[in-house]
Design an enzyme around this catalytic site. Structure first.
Site, PDB file in Angstrom:
ATOM      1  N   TYR A  41       0.837  -1.202   0.000  1.00 33.67           N
ATOM      2  CA  TYR A  41       0.000   0.000   0.000  1.00 33.67           C
ATOM      3  C   TYR A  41       0.876   1.258   0.000  1.00 33.67           C
ATOM      4  CZ  TYR A  41      -3.517   3.409   1.420  1.00 33.67           C
ATOM      5  OH  TYR A  41      -4.347   4.497   1.469  1.00 33.67           O
ATOM      6  N   SER A  87     -32.138  22.027  15.514  1.00 38.11           N
ATOM      7  CA  SER A  87     -31.957  21.174  16.691  1.00 38.11           C
ATOM      8  C   SER A  87     -33.204  20.306  16.863  1.00 38.11           C
ATOM      9  CB  SER A  87     -31.696  22.027  17.919  1.00 38.11           C
ATOM     10  OG  SER A  87     -32.675  23.021  17.992  1.00 38.11           O
ATOM     11  N   GLU A 119     -32.924   5.806  15.874  1.00 41.38           N
ATOM     12  CA  GLU A 119     -31.456   5.668  15.853  1.00 41.38           C
ATOM     13  C   GLU A 119     -30.881   6.060  17.203  1.00 41.38           C
ATOM     14  OE1 GLU A 119     -29.407   7.404  11.996  1.00 41.38           O
ATOM     15  OE2 GLU A 119     -31.222   8.430  12.533  1.00 41.38           O
ATOM     16  N   LYS A 121     -28.767   8.371  19.582  1.00 34.48           N
ATOM     17  CA  LYS A 121     -28.374   9.791  19.484  1.00 34.48           C
ATOM     18  C   LYS A 121     -26.887   9.863  19.807  1.00 34.48           C
ATOM     19  CE  LYS A 121     -29.656  14.478  20.772  1.00 34.48           C
ATOM     20  NZ  LYS A 121     -28.293  14.961  20.802  1.00 34.48           N
ATOM     21  N   ASP A 123     -23.250  10.961  20.615  1.00 31.27           N
ATOM     22  CA  ASP A 123     -22.747  12.077  21.400  1.00 31.27           C
ATOM     23  C   ASP A 123     -21.421  12.534  20.812  1.00 31.27           C
ATOM     24  OD1 ASP A 123     -22.597  13.958  23.336  1.00 31.27           O
ATOM     25  OD2 ASP A 123     -22.069  12.601  24.959  1.00 31.27           O
ATOM     26  N   GLU A 179     -22.710  12.612  12.337  1.00 28.94           N
ATOM     27  CA  GLU A 179     -22.009  12.916  13.576  1.00 28.94           C
ATOM     28  C   GLU A 179     -20.584  12.380  13.480  1.00 28.94           C
ATOM     29  OE1 GLU A 179     -24.241  14.413  15.483  1.00 28.94           O
ATOM     30  OE2 GLU A 179     -23.508  14.346  17.544  1.00 28.94           O
ATOM     31  N   TYR A 231     -26.533  10.510   8.982  1.00 27.57           N
ATOM     32  CA  TYR A 231     -27.909  10.158   9.336  1.00 27.57           C
ATOM     33  C   TYR A 231     -28.995  11.043   8.752  1.00 27.57           C
ATOM     34  CZ  TYR A 231     -26.554  13.465  13.063  1.00 27.57           C
ATOM     35  OH  TYR A 231     -26.062  14.525  13.750  1.00 27.57           O
ATOM     36  N   LYS A 325     -37.616   9.510  14.492  1.00 22.79           N
ATOM     37  CA  LYS A 325     -38.025  10.366  13.374  1.00 22.79           C
ATOM     38  C   LYS A 325     -39.197   9.716  12.654  1.00 22.79           C
ATOM     39  CE  LYS A 325     -33.108  11.102  12.700  1.00 22.79           C
ATOM     40  NZ  LYS A 325     -31.942  10.908  11.863  1.00 22.79           N
ATOM     41  N   LYS A 349     -33.855  11.597  25.454  1.00 16.83           N
ATOM     42  CA  LYS A 349     -32.539  11.583  26.107  1.00 16.83           C
ATOM     43  C   LYS A 349     -32.520  10.695  27.343  1.00 16.83           C
ATOM     44  CE  LYS A 349     -30.565  15.774  24.777  1.00 16.83           C
ATOM     45  NZ  LYS A 349     -29.548  16.562  25.238  1.00 16.83           N
ATOM     46  N   CYS A 443       9.125  11.008  43.509  1.00 13.56           N
ATOM     47  CA  CYS A 443       8.262   9.909  43.081  1.00 13.56           C
ATOM     48  C   CYS A 443       7.684   9.200  44.318  1.00 13.56           C
ATOM     49  CB  CYS A 443       9.076   8.930  42.241  1.00 13.56           C
ATOM     50  SG  CYS A 443       8.201   7.396  41.931  1.00 13.56           S
ATOM     51  N   CYS A 446       9.552   5.452  44.298  1.00 11.63           N
ATOM     52  CA  CYS A 446      10.990   5.247  44.532  1.00 11.63           C
ATOM     53  C   CYS A 446      11.650   6.447  45.209  1.00 11.63           C
ATOM     54  CB  CYS A 446      11.693   4.918  43.222  1.00 11.63           C
ATOM     55  SG  CYS A 446      11.760   6.322  42.106  1.00 11.63           S
ATOM     56  N   CYS A 461       8.674  10.574  36.753  1.00 12.75           N
ATOM     57  CA  CYS A 461       9.758   9.934  37.460  1.00 12.75           C
ATOM     58  C   CYS A 461      10.641   9.350  36.362  1.00 12.75           C
ATOM     59  CB  CYS A 461       9.216   8.808  38.344  1.00 12.75           C
ATOM     60  SG  CYS A 461      10.520   7.749  38.969  1.00 12.75           S
ATOM     61  N   CYS A 466      12.522   2.324  38.758  1.00 17.38           N
ATOM     62  CA  CYS A 466      11.442   2.606  39.709  1.00 17.38           C
ATOM     63  C   CYS A 466      10.448   1.437  39.661  1.00 17.38           C
ATOM     64  CB  CYS A 466      10.751   3.909  39.334  1.00 17.38           C
ATOM     65  SG  CYS A 466       9.200   4.144  40.228  1.00 17.38           S
TER      66      CYS A 466
HETATM   67  S1  IVH Z   1     -31.182  13.895  13.019  1.00 19.89           S
HETATM   68  C1  IVH Z   1     -33.398  18.225  12.408  1.00 19.89           C
HETATM   69  N1  IVH Z   1     -30.075  11.832  14.081  1.00 19.89           N
HETATM   70  O1  IVH Z   1     -28.627  15.836  17.696  1.00 19.89           O
HETATM   71  C2  IVH Z   1     -32.241  17.588  13.036  1.00 19.89           C
HETATM   72  N2  IVH Z   1     -29.461  13.976  14.913  1.00 19.89           N
HETATM   73  O2  IVH Z   1     -30.317  18.111  18.816  1.00 19.89           O
HETATM   74  C3  IVH Z   1     -32.026  16.235  12.436  1.00 19.89           C
HETATM   75  N3  IVH Z   1     -27.755  13.884  16.671  1.00 19.89           N
HETATM   76  O3  IVH Z   1     -27.110  18.568  16.236  1.00 19.89           O
HETATM   77  C4  IVH Z   1     -30.954  15.585  13.168  1.00 19.89           C
HETATM   78  N4  IVH Z   1     -27.530  11.705  16.695  1.00 19.89           N
HETATM   79  O4  IVH Z   1     -25.800  16.491  16.245  1.00 19.89           O
HETATM   80  C5  IVH Z   1     -30.160  13.177  14.095  1.00 19.89           C
HETATM   81  N5  IVH Z   1     -29.157   9.868  14.902  1.00 19.89           N
HETATM   82  C6  IVH Z   1     -29.229  11.206  14.906  1.00 19.89           C
HETATM   83  C7  IVH Z   1     -28.457  12.014  15.775  1.00 19.89           C
HETATM   84  C8  IVH Z   1     -28.612  13.397  15.759  1.00 19.89           C
HETATM   85  C9  IVH Z   1     -27.108  12.852  17.220  1.00 19.89           C
HETATM   86  C10 IVH Z   1     -27.535  15.290  17.096  1.00 19.89           C
HETATM   87  C11 IVH Z   1     -27.156  16.216  15.995  1.00 19.89           C
HETATM   88  C12 IVH Z   1     -27.936  17.466  16.205  1.00 19.89           C
HETATM   89  C13 IVH Z   1     -28.559  17.246  17.529  1.00 19.89           C
HETATM   90  C14 IVH Z   1     -29.922  17.832  17.527  1.00 19.89           C
END
Ligand code: IVH
Length: 708
Positions: A41, A87, A119, A121, A123, A179, A231, A325, A349, A443, A446, A461, A466
């Protein structure tokens, strides 16, 4: 390299190389079944780089060479999203989910079941990828939802993200949101390496991902293990999809990384696989096991929430809830928005996992590299069902910033779901007369003076003998990715050190079962298992061996590079500064550390002793030549049952010795290597009269081979 190419030949070859590298990147990073060696590669990659350097105007924006990061920026440019990034409404209970479903039905004036796409969520950090005419032209952070920061170079370093996708025309706009995050296991490795380099560690994977995306130097981003799950759509100029599920199927076909979707039965299977798996699930496997679900109605969505909630700590990445959704895009359109959130989606949440407790003590641990780490010892407290007793305080800066003192009442949470972290001190409960905590100047093990190397935040250290440094070095030596002596856990290493039975790596190979039996709670069988697993570690690849030595700055990747370049431990020992610096990815820090360590007589003696006591290093080049006439050459060995070495490692060994290892027994199988509790494969081998090897027989087969 070949003769100089004409411009048109170069153009053709560049095209070809990009294609070959793309295919192999996919096999490696997405499908987890590489078909060429790292060395092959690298040759292709270097050829491409050289051609692009020679013919700069032939450089393609989607060339894989563009993934490695470039000139550091002064600041990030800003750009508007074509469609704002909104959001989500939040919910926290089943009642909130039921109310969400009722609102939707009411709005639609219908009482028919609504199909939901559910799905996890993630982080992490939301990012929008913008493809124009099929090329990834821009990647934006969410920013304030209207304007984001342009982080294209950093995002291009995420290997599974295609730099080019199929597009109908050069005008096509294809925007996809998702994400970016760092998997928990990669996060742990990243923090180890940060610590080793004397740099700040991150409190959790989310911070690490955010810090990486917001890196002005994309070469640093390239060195960090960012991933992305897509997503949601942004503007899609010329494709029509009817639902969230269809959207996912479409982006899957375009080879964008995203979760797979299934029904609840499939989700249960995935979760049970995750729960049963001893190893963390890889990113590649995650792309193929359904974790997103199409739910027929809100009851199924609630069940999905509960299933994910129950398994959340076992998932390979951090999540803070699930997103529900409405699946149909036409219904989504009908439902529209309230304020800045869609009416058709809800983030359900998990309750934040925090608790108050009390710091009983702050102890200072000394790591393998001598780094002093302060750790808070707390009154045990349950956070999200897990009892927490310790939290790392990272370094003096961190302690000062949060002003953490012994006796303080603190708020803790499980950062990154696994590592407990102190969020803040409740100053109203601070006891009178408490004093700031200061790391010691000597330390704690030691008692030698500690030093603070320039540009580092940690104290170290630097005494190589040690006992703490030796102990941690031993734990690293036996660890899974190093010598993989899996029966020697941290506890036993501690016991062996306490009992003065081991002081150096090589002492492990002199251990007798009888001495193990003197250890507390050590039975005949487990002592034998330990001896067997030490025995089974005697054929490490050169890369593993180098990594196991625990030389500062030599991580797994660098160890592999060094192994390939030098081919044997002797050649590495005798490498000069110039030779080391000439190796790609080996900089002055690695070079200095290697030269310093490998010039120590005691260290070289230790390497000698290891070999004298039976370590036979599998050299990358010599093994390849040896394999031509080796006894494993072309042999197909099927592995079954429980064996003293990890299955993948045995496979690596077989392959490195010129053999192969198929997953099932057939007439083409030469041997079946059978461990304890071997099942149907063993039966089949007996039925077909295929020779069956015990672990010992297999080892002597390799031994014969190694002697050739
Ligand atoms: S769908 C209209 N799917 O959640 C917004 N968002 O509070 C459609 N997030 O800023 C977003 N996992 O960063 C969607 N499976 C998921 C998600 C997701 C995390 C976050 C995303 C967004 C925040 C919204």
């Amino acid at each position: 390299m070949a003769d100089k190419l004409s411009k048109s030949q170069a153009k053709k070859r560049i095209h070809e190389l990009i294609h070959i590298i793309e295919v192999n990147d996919r096999l490696y990073y997405v499908e987890d079944r590489p078909q060429i060696t790292d060395h092959e590669y690298d040759l292709l990659f270097n050829e491409l780089k050289a051609l692009e350097l020679e013919f700069p105007d032939l450089l393609q924006p989607h060339s894989p060479t563009q993934r490695v990061g470039g000139v550091p920026l002064d600041k990030f440019e800003k750009a508007d999203h074509r469609l704002p990034m909104l959001s989500l409404q939040n919910g926290f209970s089943n009642d909130d989910l039921i109310a969400f479903d009722s609102r939707i039905k009411k709005f639609l004036s219908s009482d028919k079941d609504i199909e939901y796409f559910c799905e996890p969520k993630f982080d992490g950090l939301a990012i929008e990828l913008i493809y124009e005419g099929g090329l990834l032209v821009r990647a934006l952070t969410r920013g304030d939802g209207v304007t984001g920061e342009v982080v294209t170079s950093n995002i291009k370093t995420i290997q599974p993200i295609p730099l080019k996708i199929n597009a109908k025309s050069s005008e096509s706009v294809f925007e996809v949101r998702g994400e970016t995050l760092i998997l928990k296991k990669d996060f742990a490795l990243l923090n180890d390496s940060q610590q080793e380099k004397g740099q700040n560690t991150f409190a959790n994977p989310r911070n690490a991902a955010a810090g990486t995306i917001r890196q002005l130097d994309s070469r640093i981003s390239a060195s960090r293990p960012l991933q992305m799950f897509c997503y949601a759509p942004g503007v899609l100029s010329d494709v029509n999809v009817a639902s969230q599920k269809d959207f996912l199927t479409m982006i899957q076909k375009l080879q964008l990384p995203c979760l797979d979707a299934g029904d609840l039965t499939a989700i249960k299977q995935t979760l049970s696989k995750i729960e049963k798996s001893k190893e963390p699930i890889s990113f590649q496997s995650l792309l193929r096991m359904p974790l997103a679900a199409v739910c027929k109605n809100i009851d199924e969505a609630i069940e999905y929430y509960q299933l994910i909630h129950k398994t959340r700590h076992r998932l390979p990445f951090d999540i803070d809830g699930v997103v529900i959704k409405v699946n149909s895009f036409s219904l989504q359109e009908e439902l529209g928005f309230v304020a800045r959130s869609p009416r058709w989606a809800l983030a359900s949440k998990f309750e934040p996992e925090r608790a108050q407790t009390f710091i009983k003590d702050i102890v200072v641990q000394v790591g393998r590299t001598g780094a002093l780490t302060p750790v808070a010892v707390m009154e045990p407290v349950s956070v999200g069902g897990v009892i927490i007793t310790h939290a790392t305080l990272h370094n003096q800066d961190e302690i000062d910033r949060k002003d953490i003192r012994v006796g303080d009442t603190v708020l803790v949470h499980r950062a990154g779901d696994v590592i407990p972290e102190i969020i803040e001190v409740d100053l109203s409960k601070r006891k009178k007369g408490s004093t700031p905590f200061l790391l010691p100047l000597t330390c704690p093990t030691c008692h030698e003076k500690v030093v603070q190397p320039e540009n580092e935040v940690v104290l170290r250290c630097v005494n190589p003998t040690c006992p703490s440094v030796v102990r941690e070095g031993l734990k690293h030596f036996v660890s899974r990715r190093a010598m993989n002596i899996d029966k020697l856990g941290d506890k036993i290493i501690e016991q062996l050190c306490d009992a003065d039975l081991i002081h150096a790596f090589s002492d492990l190979y002199l251990l007798k079962k009888e001495s193990l039996l003197h250890l507390e709670r050590q039975g005949e069988k487990s002592a034998q298992n330990i001896i067997d697993s030490i025995e089974a570690s005697k054929h490490p690849t050169l890369a593993r061996f180098i990594y196991a030595l625990g030389i500062r700055f030599i991580g797994e990747q660098t160890a592999r590079t060094l192994a390939l370049r030098f081919g044997s431990i002797d050649k590495l020992i005798h490498a000069t500064e110039e030779e080391l610096l000439a190796v790609e990815d080996v900089g002055p820090k690695v070079t200095e550390s290697l030269l310093q360590t490998l010039s120590k007589k005691s260290f070289l003696k230790e390497i000698d002793r290891l070999q004298k006591y039976g370590i036979k290093i599998q050299n990358p080049k010599t093994t390849k030549t040896a394999s031509a006439e080796s006894s494993l050459n072309g042999k197909n060995i099927v592995i079954t049952g429980t064996l003293p070495m990890e299955r993948n490692q045995i496979k690596d060994l077989i392959i490195s010795l010129g053999g192969k290892s198929a997953g099932s027994v057939s007439k083409k199988t030469d041997y079946v290597l059978a461990g304890a509790e071997a099942g149907s494969k063993l039966d089949k081998a007996q039925e077909l009269g295929i020779p069956i090897l015990s672990w010992e027989e297999f080892q002597s087969l390799i031994d014969t081979n190694a002697k050739k």
